[in-house]
Design an enzyme around this catalytic site. Sequence first.
Site, short mmCIF file in Angstrom:
data_model
loop_
_atom_site.label_atom_id
_atom_site.label_comp_id
_atom_site.label_asym_id
_atom_site.label_seq_id
_atom_site.Cartn_x
_atom_site.Cartn_y
_atom_site.Cartn_z
N CYS A 113 0.49 -1.23 -0.08
CA CYS A 113 0.09 -0.08 -0.10
C CYS A 113 0.57 0.99 0.20
O CYS A 113 0.63 2.41 -0.04
CB CYS A 113 -1.36 0.29 2.07
SG CYS A 113 -2.22 -1.17 1.29
N HIS A 246 -3.58 7.35 2.42
CA HIS A 246 -3.37 6.53 2.44
C HIS A 246 -5.18 5.57 2.57
O HIS A 246 -5.58 5.62 3.83
CB HIS A 246 -2.68 4.87 2.66
CG HIS A 246 -3.23 3.85 2.29
ND1 HIS A 246 -3.81 3.25 1.38
CD2 HIS A 246 -3.38 2.43 3.04
CE1 HIS A 246 -3.95 1.83 1.11
NE2 HIS A 246 -3.86 1.20 2.50
N ASN A 276 -10.22 0.53 0.32
CA ASN A 276 -8.94 0.55 0.08
C ASN A 276 -7.32 -0.52 -1.45
O ASN A 276 -7.80 -2.00 -1.99
CB ASN A 276 -8.03 -0.29 1.38
CG ASN A 276 -6.77 -0.88 1.04
OD1 ASN A 276 -5.14 -0.49 0.59
ND2 ASN A 276 -6.06 -0.89 2.44
O1 UT7 Z 1 -3.81 -0.69 3.97
C1 UT7 Z 1 -3.18 -2.25 4.31
C2 UT7 Z 1 -3.34 -1.66 6.19
N1 UT7 Z 1 -4.98 -2.18 6.36
C3 UT7 Z 1 -5.07 -1.57 7.46
O2 UT7 Z 1 -4.54 -0.64 7.58
C4 UT7 Z 1 -6.72 -2.21 7.95
C5 UT7 Z 1 -6.52 -1.89 9.73
N2 UT7 Z 1 -7.29 -3.03 10.35
C6 UT7 Z 1 -8.67 -2.34 10.48
O3 UT7 Z 1 -9.52 -1.53 9.60
C7 UT7 Z 1 -9.30 -2.80 11.00
O4 UT7 Z 1 -8.50 -3.18 12.44
C8 UT7 Z 1 -11.14 -3.53 10.67
C9 UT7 Z 1 -11.57 -3.31 9.48
C10 UT7 Z 1 -9.51 -4.84 9.76
C11 UT7 Z 1 -11.15 -4.94 11.49
O5 UT7 Z 1 -12.06 -3.96 12.44
P1 UT7 Z 1 -12.33 -4.00 14.38
O6 UT7 Z 1 -12.88 -3.03 14.61
O7 UT7 Z 1 -10.38 -4.01 14.53
O8 UT7 Z 1 -12.82 -5.44 14.16
P2 UT7 Z 1 -11.53 -6.92 14.68
O9 UT7 Z 1 -10.76 -7.01 14.47
O10 UT7 Z 1 -11.58 -6.15 16.45
O11 UT7 Z 1 -12.89 -7.82 15.14
C12 UT7 Z 1 -14.20 -7.54 15.88
C13 UT7 Z 1 -15.21 -8.40 15.64
C14 UT7 Z 1 -14.57 -10.11 15.69
O12 UT7 Z 1 -15.40 -10.77 15.79
P3 UT7 Z 1 -15.72 -11.07 17.25
O13 UT7 Z 1 -14.13 -12.14 17.67
O14 UT7 Z 1 -15.53 -9.93 18.39
O15 UT7 Z 1 -16.98 -11.90 17.80
C15 UT7 Z 1 -14.50 -10.03 13.76
O16 UT7 Z 1 -14.96 -12.05 13.90
O17 UT7 Z 1 -15.66 -8.11 14.48
C16 UT7 Z 1 -16.11 -10.07 13.11
N3 UT7 Z 1 -16.02 -9.36 12.31
C17 UT7 Z 1 -17.13 -9.08 11.03
N4 UT7 Z 1 -18.20 -8.51 11.21
C18 UT7 Z 1 -19.07 -8.52 10.52
C19 UT7 Z 1 -14.27 -8.89 11.49
N5 UT7 Z 1 -15.17 -8.85 9.83
C20 UT7 Z 1 -16.22 -8.93 10.07
C21 UT7 Z 1 -17.16 -8.68 8.73
N6 UT7 Z 1 -18.47 -8.78 9.12
N7 UT7 Z 1 -16.69 -8.31 7.82
#
Ligand code: UT7
Length: 319
Positions: A113, A246, A276
């Site tokens: 990225c 980004h 992204n």
């Molecule tokens: O370009 C390269 C750089 N990339 C980035 O910078 C990405 C950085 N990360 C992020 O943008 C965020 O961390 C995400 C959007 C990927 C995830 O958001 P989050 O608030 O950090 O959520 P999390 O990973 O802590 O997950 C929370 C919950 C989980 O469930 P449990 O374990 O709490 O029951 C996941 O399983 O959300 C769940 N989850 C979803 N639920 C519905 C993960 N993906 C989804 C989804 N729909 N698509």
Amino acid sequence: MTQSILRGVGSYLPEKILTNKDLEETIETTDEWIKERTGINQRHVAAQNEYTSDLAVIAAKKALNDAEMSTQDIDLIIVATTTPDYTFPSTATIVQKKLGIKHGAAFDIQAVCSGFIYGMSIADSMLKSGSAKNILLIGAETFSRILDWNDRSTCVLFGDGAGAFILSSDNVSDFGILNTLIRSNGEHRELLYVDGGPSKSEYVGKLRMIGNQVFKHAVKDIASIMKECAESYGVAISDIDWFVPHQANQRILNGVAKRLCLNDEQVISTVSIHANTSAASVPLAMDFAIKDGRIKRGDLIMLEAFGGGFTWGASLLRY
Ligand code: UT7
């Protein structure tokens, strides 16, 4: 004084749009979750017979048109991509052929990225050293091809697209690319990677990410490199007119803005409509804000990116 000036900008998004509602049909997710956690509403996805080089060529032609230059003026093509058409030859040489250019040089760079910011650093050095006069720098990606469409934690985050800059050497001062800083740290590979590759697996692989951990690194590292980039050139963050980040997650943009006390209106955000697009994110967002009349000639702009590796960087530019 030789400076690298930005003469033209162009971008392209594939026609097909995939909305959050569309994704609700195929994986266990909701429009609300995606919007709330990422700010994304939709992403563009390349057609089956549309490759990274095709997106790149359309963006390149638009940038050339914007710069009022012809393909024959270009003496170097750099394509930042993680999703090349082939393992080899480089996508840059395929773009060169499709544009009908037979002179100069063309190569790809891979910094995921952050590829476009890395590309700005390379282009700036080559223009200042006299190795090239007019560079076509492209960020182009078809991330849809390396996503695991059954993994809801990653497949909702990315889209396809391309953006291009025409950068030329000119004798001016305090104009064009003023300062670019690039960084990497290979320690966190397991947080964001593709689980395949020609040497290790003989298979292209799919993207894997532990998003919440990447998130924390991204906010901290982006804020710190932006500050360093401004200060090492001798300007304050408050002197900058526009921030072109980004586009990984609206919450990352907000987190960085909060750390640096930025005014939200100065931060160009296309994450809701593009998602992204990896190396294409920054030039796509830049083109978007030029076309809608926000970014104008003479404005002081900071571009930044963070991605797999980890890699990150920032570039200060007077447009
Ligand atoms: O370009 C390269 C750089 N990339 C980035 O910078 C990405 C950085 N990360 C992020 O943008 C965020 O961390 C995400 C959007 C990927 C995830 O958001 P989050 O608030 O950090 O959520 P999390 O990973 O802590 O997950 C929370 C919950 C989980 O469930 P449990 O374990 O709490 O029951 C996941 O399983 O959300 C769940 N989850 C979803 N639920 C519905 C993960 N993906 C989804 C989804 N729909 N698509």
